[in-house]
Design an enzyme around this catalytic site. Sequence first.
Site, PDB file in Angstrom:
ATOM      1  N   LYS A  29      -4.906 -50.978  56.879  1.00 28.87           N
ATOM      2  CA  LYS A  29      -4.666 -52.096  55.971  1.00 28.87           C
ATOM      3  C   LYS A  29      -3.993 -53.246  56.711  1.00 28.87           C
ATOM      4  CE  LYS A  29      -3.700 -50.696  51.781  1.00 28.87           C
ATOM      5  NZ  LYS A  29      -2.760 -49.971  50.918  1.00 28.87           N
ATOM      6  N   ARG A  99       3.133 -51.669  50.440  1.00 26.73           N
ATOM      7  CA  ARG A  99       1.862 -50.935  50.479  1.00 26.73           C
ATOM      8  C   ARG A  99       1.840 -50.010  51.686  1.00 26.73           C
ATOM      9  NH1 ARG A  99      -2.469 -55.716  50.590  1.00 26.73           N
ATOM     10  NH2 ARG A  99      -3.769 -54.122  49.613  1.00 26.73           N
ATOM     11  N   GLY A 108      -2.967 -39.586  48.587  1.00 28.43           N
ATOM     12  CA  GLY A 108      -1.808 -38.729  48.804  1.00 28.43           C
ATOM     13  C   GLY A 108      -0.642 -39.546  49.303  1.00 28.43           C
ATOM     14  N   MET A 110       1.931 -42.851  49.352  1.00 21.66           N
ATOM     15  CA  MET A 110       2.624 -43.517  48.255  1.00 21.66           C
ATOM     16  C   MET A 110       1.750 -44.608  47.630  1.00 21.66           C
ATOM     17  SD  MET A 110       5.953 -45.917  48.139  1.00 21.66           S
ATOM     18  CE  MET A 110       4.928 -47.370  48.190  1.00 21.66           C
ATOM     19  N   ARG A 349     -11.788 -53.437  54.484  1.00 20.50           N
ATOM     20  CA  ARG A 349     -11.953 -52.288  55.385  1.00 20.50           C
ATOM     21  C   ARG A 349     -13.432 -51.942  55.389  1.00 20.50           C
ATOM     22  NH1 ARG A 349      -9.134 -47.997  51.243  1.00 20.50           N
ATOM     23  NH2 ARG A 349     -10.303 -48.735  49.467  1.00 20.50           N
ATOM     24  N   HIS A 471     -11.489 -43.219  41.856  1.00 19.45           N
ATOM     25  CA  HIS A 471     -11.211 -42.162  42.828  1.00 19.45           C
ATOM     26  C   HIS A 471     -12.362 -41.172  42.917  1.00 19.45           C
ATOM     27  CE1 HIS A 471      -9.500 -38.240  44.063  1.00 19.45           C
ATOM     28  NE2 HIS A 471      -8.925 -38.995  44.984  1.00 19.45           N
ATOM     29  N   SER A 795     -30.260 -18.205  78.055  1.00 18.20           N
ATOM     30  CA  SER A 795     -29.965 -18.791  76.758  1.00 18.20           C
ATOM     31  C   SER A 795     -28.600 -18.272  76.342  1.00 18.20           C
ATOM     32  CB  SER A 795     -31.031 -18.388  75.743  1.00 18.20           C
ATOM     33  OG  SER A 795     -30.701 -18.903  74.485  1.00 18.20           O
ATOM     34  N   THR A 798     -24.003 -17.720  71.901  1.00 24.30           N
ATOM     35  CA  THR A 798     -22.577 -18.035  71.782  1.00 24.30           C
ATOM     36  C   THR A 798     -21.890 -17.304  70.635  1.00 24.30           C
ATOM     37  OG1 THR A 798     -23.249 -20.048  70.667  1.00 24.30           O
ATOM     38  CG2 THR A 798     -22.588 -20.242  72.965  1.00 24.30           C
ATOM     39  N   ASP A 800     -22.144 -13.971  70.195  1.00 25.24           N
ATOM     40  CA  ASP A 800     -21.597 -12.822  70.911  1.00 25.24           C
ATOM     41  C   ASP A 800     -20.658 -13.256  72.029  1.00 25.24           C
ATOM     42  OD1 ASP A 800     -22.278 -10.255  69.919  1.00 25.24           O
ATOM     43  OD2 ASP A 800     -24.386 -10.724  70.297  1.00 25.24           O
ATOM     44  N   CYS A 862     -28.728 -20.579  71.903  1.00 27.74           N
ATOM     45  CA  CYS A 862     -29.402 -20.184  70.668  1.00 27.74           C
ATOM     46  C   CYS A 862     -28.423 -19.641  69.645  1.00 27.74           C
ATOM     47  CB  CYS A 862     -30.517 -19.188  70.948  1.00 27.74           C
ATOM     48  SG  CYS A 862     -29.914 -17.649  71.640  1.00 27.74           S
ATOM     49  N   TYR A 882     -31.817 -27.459  76.502  1.00 36.11           N
ATOM     50  CA  TYR A 882     -32.101 -27.545  75.069  1.00 36.11           C
ATOM     51  C   TYR A 882     -31.030 -26.844  74.244  1.00 36.11           C
ATOM     52  CZ  TYR A 882     -33.646 -22.680  75.307  1.00 36.11           C
ATOM     53  OH  TYR A 882     -33.679 -21.321  75.475  1.00 36.11           O
TER      54      TYR A 882
END
Length: 929
Positions: A29, A99, A108, A110, A349, A471, A795, A798, A800, A862, A882
């Site tokens: 702001k 502000r 959340g 003020m 903004r 909101h 390959s 990830t 395991d 993979c 890839y």
Amino acid sequence: MAKNPKYVYFFGSGKAEGKAEMKNLLGGKGANLAEMTNIGLPVPAGFTISTDVCTYYYGHGQTYPRSLKKEVEAALAKVEKAMGAKFGDPSNPLLVSVRSGARASMPGMMDTILNLGLNNKTVEGLIKKTKNERFVYDSYRRFVQMYGDVVLGLKPVHKDDIDPFEAIIEQKKKERGVHLDTDLTADDLKDLVGRFKTAVKERTGRDFPENPMDQMWGAVSSVFGSWMNERAIAYRRLYDIPEAWGTAVNIQSMVFGNMGEDSGTGVAFTRDAATGENVFYGEYLMNAQGEDVVAGTRTPLPISQLAKQDPKIYGQLDKIRKNLEKHYRDMMDVEFTIQQGTLYMLQCRVGKRTSFAEIKIAVDMVKEKLITDREALLRVQPDQLNQLLRPIFDLKEKELAVKGGRLLAKGLNAGPGAAAGRVVFNAHDAEEWGKRGEKVILTRIETSPEDIKGMNAAEGILTARGGMTSHAALVARQMGRVCVAGCSTLDIDYSTHVMKVAGQVIKEGDWISIDGTTGEVINGKVNTKPSEVLQVLIDKTMDPKDAPVFQTFDQIMKWADKYRRLKIRTNADQPDQSANAVAFGAQGIGLCRTEHMFFGEGKIGPMREMILADTVEERKAALAKLLPLQRKDFAGIFEVMNGRPVTIRTIDPPLHEFVPHEEKAQRELAAQIGISYEKVKQRVESLHEFNPMLGFRGCRLGIVYPESTEMQSRAVFEAAAEVKKRGIPVEPEVMIPLVGNVKELQHQAKIVRETAEAVMKEQKVKFPYLVGTMIEIPRGAVTADEIACVAEFFSFGTNDLTQTTLGISRDDSARFIAPYVDREIYSKDPFEVLDRTGVGAMMKIAVEKGRSSRPDIKLGICGEHGGEPSSIEFCHLLGLNYVSCSPFRVPIARLAAARAALLNDKPVTQGSSAGKAKKASGRKPARKR
Ligand code: ADP
Ligand code: MG
Ligand code: MG
């Protein structure tokens, strides 16, 4: 000693000490107030206390740096000079707003306090000055109420409870026999101020602060205090905002929209935030102040109305709209106030928007030459593409529902898309029901920041009050939730969990359907159908010409393909899945899990026979039954993939997953294959393992049962031969899982290669093929140089690899992963987002070692991480060839790969475009929507 750091930044009279780039220091702001001042927009003078002060505040037992007071006083003096009024001066008082403003806008924090500086003396001065007693007392009662609620803590904790000040107002209206706040006279308002102050004294035991300086410091402390409140912490967690960022405080001289019918206040977007269309979009209210527009107490007018009501102001605003877009090169969200015919800008903004709008605006702005295609790609978060892929209602079914009298209401189309779910009336229930797997529509009179978690858990959000900028609407769009807002005919009773609408009673748990594109609310469940993109690409029921959403999607994908270096493959085991993935742009299959095929029709029987076999002969006989079935599956896939590489993994999971564990099913199986139930039972028991994930699985199966690997390879290569003979090119790649020792791979690769050569000879056809392995256990990674002597590709598995590197079983991690993430031991669930430091290091070793012995080794991933943007970026950085992901994530991976390249690669040409790409990337963390 070094000079005191600067803590306070002035803006006003056409010049500011800050600017937009100083968001980290001044908050969003404050930085933009400074920027607007500098580009000549009418901004009331003020100053910003930097986020460093927030950091200091929490680092020093909630105290301020010594030099702050002086700096504030100096800045205030400048403001007084600019405005020609004095803070606290009884005859010519300056009023200010206080502000909050973090780097990223954050519910959340003020709430803003307006009209600060009023007390029993300044009130008189202001009346003399403005000759408008009613306005002054309206401002005063608002101030005491806001200050009492927010700073002095009178605001009820529970949303459903009544604000003590609102209760007093209601009481007063009743006494006076009026309905609207605007019917209250100056004397009424004056009386309210007195009653408010009494309420403050009763509740807090203290007098309402009269000294304007005390008021100001009270508000400032309250802003910093709110940085650590529960809602703010919850929000930061949800959106990954670090605590260390802190918030700034803005103190700004007041301008008044509540000075009569020639005054007003409003909010606007420079383009339509829901659809992205290039039209001015917003709402305003005359004779109103601050949050009146978004509070939903009075229904605001559309901005187009202002063109008629006050063409001069509208013209000014429209010009500012264009200036801002040119200056910021983005769609902006502005807040403005009109004081007696003069326009003031109070905030701007980058505007929140739906993913639809984000993508459309990015594409349009490239066409309008406001931004480059690279910037467009950097603006769209990969996961936003999900919204374009999401379902919409089946229009025929909806029409029928409406004709059948099931249309309950119509509200504002605040968050597009279609959602059907069961009604719940509070956020907590939404969360709980969501956890049970229920689809829910969170239905509220209005929402507030404490509802975020429930909103996140809901399919859709329905509110009775509030506009397009309420909101509920803002947050829903940010989260990509379907939302219908401001549906004023809903009569919601929180205490009985019932809502009445259109003469019908909807209870908690009842199904409703909401259309966030049209605003319709329908009783019961209306089925959804695929999005435009899916209708064009997958169902082929729509012509791209008639599909504007598809066209925007397609444009983004084309640009992504221009910049990405990673190829995108898919994890698919069926021809139809493979076809979908190709339609989404997949360039091959990175993982075909053969075991998934075994659950297909006719296959599980022979598979179980194979598992239960006692001898090699029996096993081979069972495998012989499987061969033609698997061959057919593979042929179907090769055909669809039409020459694109297809990586097929030999059987991987522990065998117990394929056999029945209940007596009834075991008896049936025994009968089927003609052996005794006891035998089946005993064999199944013998398959039991304590740690199946670390047990008899992966290549270990193929080593103990080589005939299984042989059969699977034969099925692959015979299918390849058959398809090749039909004139369709093929590129099979056979992948051996769970290799940790090169000898394992040697053993299996030998079988695969011998089978390939044999099949080519038998079938008299040649085709290229590769044999490779998965890198998914640490020993495989650290001996990758040896393994690469045999493997033509790696390959990374990830899932395991994460499990084995971290020593965390993914099946048992649920209990502690969330607390771990809460404590930031791992900042994200490592099974979702690749742990770059640990698992990533393992991958890096494997890549380097693999390339050292086979420079042209093909490298891919993979695991599930292959479809997750941050992990994809890491794969890009590692230089993999890839990534492979599920079919519906292919578009997301294409975009993520392009962004990884744009953000990390050195631009080939130097000059403006490189600089711009860097600028856009720099603000990436703040753009969470
Ligand atoms: P939020 O962060 O919730 O948007 P703001 O600080 O923007 O809160 O304040 C909310 C509203 O209060 C603004 O939109 C504006 O209408 C009003 N407001 C804030 N400061 C001033 C001011 N100095 N003069 C007039 N109105 C103000
Ligand atoms: Mg607010
Ligand atoms: Mg605001």
